[in-house]
Scaffold this motif. Structure first.
Motif, short mmCIF file in Angstrom:
data_model
loop_
_atom_site.label_atom_id
_atom_site.label_comp_id
_atom_site.label_asym_id
_atom_site.label_seq_id
_atom_site.Cartn_x
_atom_site.Cartn_y
_atom_site.Cartn_z
N THR A 7 2.56 -4.20 6.40
CA THR A 7 1.29 -4.78 6.83
C THR A 7 1.53 -5.40 8.22
OG1 THR A 7 1.76 -6.93 5.84
CG2 THR A 7 0.63 -5.32 4.45
N ASN A 28 -0.39 -0.65 7.31
CA ASN A 28 -1.55 -0.59 6.42
C ASN A 28 -2.24 -1.95 6.40
OD1 ASN A 28 -3.37 0.48 4.52
ND2 ASN A 28 -2.10 -0.19 2.80
N MET A 29 -3.49 -1.93 6.07
CA MET A 29 -4.32 -3.16 6.01
C MET A 29 -4.38 -3.81 7.39
SD MET A 29 -3.04 -4.69 2.37
CE MET A 29 -2.79 -3.65 0.93
N LEU A 71 -8.25 -1.91 6.55
CA LEU A 71 -8.67 -2.29 5.20
C LEU A 71 -10.04 -1.67 4.93
CD1 LEU A 71 -7.73 -6.05 5.23
CD2 LEU A 71 -7.06 -4.47 3.41
N GLY A 78 0.79 -1.23 0.00
CA GLY A 78 0.00 0.00 0.00
C GLY A 78 0.82 1.28 0.00
#
Ligand SMILES: Nc1ncnc2c1ncn2[C@@H]1O[C@H](COP(=O)(O)OP(=O)(O)OP(=O)(O)O)[C@@H](O)[C@H]1O
Ligand SMILES: [Mg+2]
Length: 382
Positions: free
Chosen positions: A257, A286-287, A329, A131
């Motif tokens: 992540t 991220n996520m 997410l 990301g």
């Protein structure tokens, strides 16, 4: 308005001075684009305007802006615009003007100069697909929305995706050997994708990558940026090393992540900063999770990766590397990226946008003397 203009001619000049060139974003009068502006006995003003390049795609915008500004002057009955094109000499002097009068032959990277107060953030990761590009465009859009002057370099020469994610479908134009970057959502963007035909793959070796990056930094007219973000390709390759050479004062933002495996490689990516003497600003996870309809969080990629990377980098580097945020997410992150309307703008209330906005707030600080102080609002686009 300033002091009242004494004559209609003065008022026309003053009106023309309010019109900015859409690309260079400075008054057309200052750029010597107005060759003449004369009012006839019939009250019609005839403006002769010199475009920087023939077939300038922004001609219609200029026509509309000039017409609106001049027509508003009392005593003006109409506006007629005749377009010409600058001679090579005129373009050269414009270029010298934009560069602040120095017509140096060496490509000068403004952000690498000692006095530069632009914060340069390189967005890096160990793994692909975590990301980086999504985070880059959202941070850029969020910072621009806060009134900062923001630029993005898509330094992922092979996998360029920034223009699409930002909806920057314009093409860069040239003024002599300066490149005017297209803008989207108040962000100036440059990408190798803007110079290649269609979706052609670019196969370049290290030295060419280095030169491309150097050109993006030196030959693009960025103006006075508060923040420059660079979207790096994944891993610790040629681009990261070139960047450290070209912009030693750039700082690294590590994206990962929550997954343990991703965290390990992210640590390695961050640890090159030790060799290049770059500062690591922080880690963005991220996520991080998916919020289910019942409000519970599903940890699709596990948990703890961001915190682990931050702690491990703090130890390796010997300086505090904070976890700047956790971005959940959200299918809207992808959808917004696909249509070029970053989620921080298209769904600002969403948890993902809020988290991205909070990261942006921590990055909105100028360098050196103002380090650590929030910038506050100032007019954008300068
Ligand atoms: N928080 C998120 N929620 C949902 N989808 C996301 C999120 N972040 C990224 N994505 C999606 O994941 C995919 C990969 O993201 P992105 O392209 O930004 O990663 P990247 O690290 O830049 O990848 P690459 O290494 O290929 O350059 C994209 O389709 C993007 O829309
Ligand atoms: Mg990417």
């Amino acid at each position: 308005m300033s002091a009242p203009a004494s004559t209609v001619e003065d008022a026309i000049q003053a009106a023309l001075a309010t019109v900015n060139d859409p690309e260079i974003r400075r008054p057309i009068t200052e750029l010597d684009m107005v060759r003449s502006a004369l009012i006839g006995p019939d009250g019609v003003v005839r403006v002769e305007l010199l475009l920087t390049v023939a077939g300038c795609p922004l001609r219609d915008k200029l026509r509309a802006d000039i017409t609106a500004a001049v027509a508003a002057v009392p005593g003006v009955a109409g506006v007629e615009i005749e377009f010409g094109v600058m001679s090579p000499e005129q373009r050269q002097s414009l270029q010298a003007k934009l560069r602040g009068g120095t017509a140096s032959a060496d490509p000068v990277i403004p952000f690498a100069q000692p006095g530069s107060r632009t914060r340069v953030y390189a967005v890096a990761s160990g793994k692909g697909g975590v990301g980086k590009s999504s985070v880059t465009v959202n941070l850029a859009a969020a910072l621009a929305a806060r009134g900062l002057s923001v630029g993005v370099v898509d330094a992922d020469i092979y996998g360029h995706s920034v223009p699409r994610m930002l909806g920057a479908d314009g093409r860069p134009t040239r003024v002599e050997d300066m490149i005017m970057p297209p803008q989207a959502h108040g962000v100036k963007v440059i990408s190798i994708g803007m110079f290649t035909a269609g979706n052609a793959a670019v196969v370049w070796r290290g030295p060419m990558l280095h030169r491309a990056l150097q050109q993006f930094l030196a030959d693009v007219y960025w103006g006075d940026l508060d923040v420059l973000l660079l979207d790096l390709p994944p891993g610790t390759g040629d681009v990261a090393i070139s960047l450290a050479q070209l912009l030693p004062n750039s700082e690294i933002l590590v994206v990962t992540t929550p997954q343990a495996a991703a965290a390990e490689v992210a640590e390695r990516a961050g640890a090159i900063a030790l060799q290049t003497h770059q500062r690591v600003v922080g880690v963005i996870e991220n996520m991080s999770w998916l919020e289910l309809p019942d409000g519970s969080r599903m940890e699709v990629f596990g948990s703890g990766g961001g915190q682990t990377v931050a702690e491990s980098l703090s130890r390796t580097i010997g300086a505090q590397v904070p976890l700047l945020g956790q971005i959940p997410l959200d299918t809207r992150v992808r959808e917004a990226g696909d249509v070029g309307d970053p989620i921080v703008l298209s769904a600002p209330e969403s948890p993902a946008a809020t988290a991205l906005g909070q990261v942006a707030d921590q990055l909105a600080v100028r360098r050196e003397s103002l380090l650590g102080k929030p910038l506050g609002l100032k007019p954008a686009g300068r």
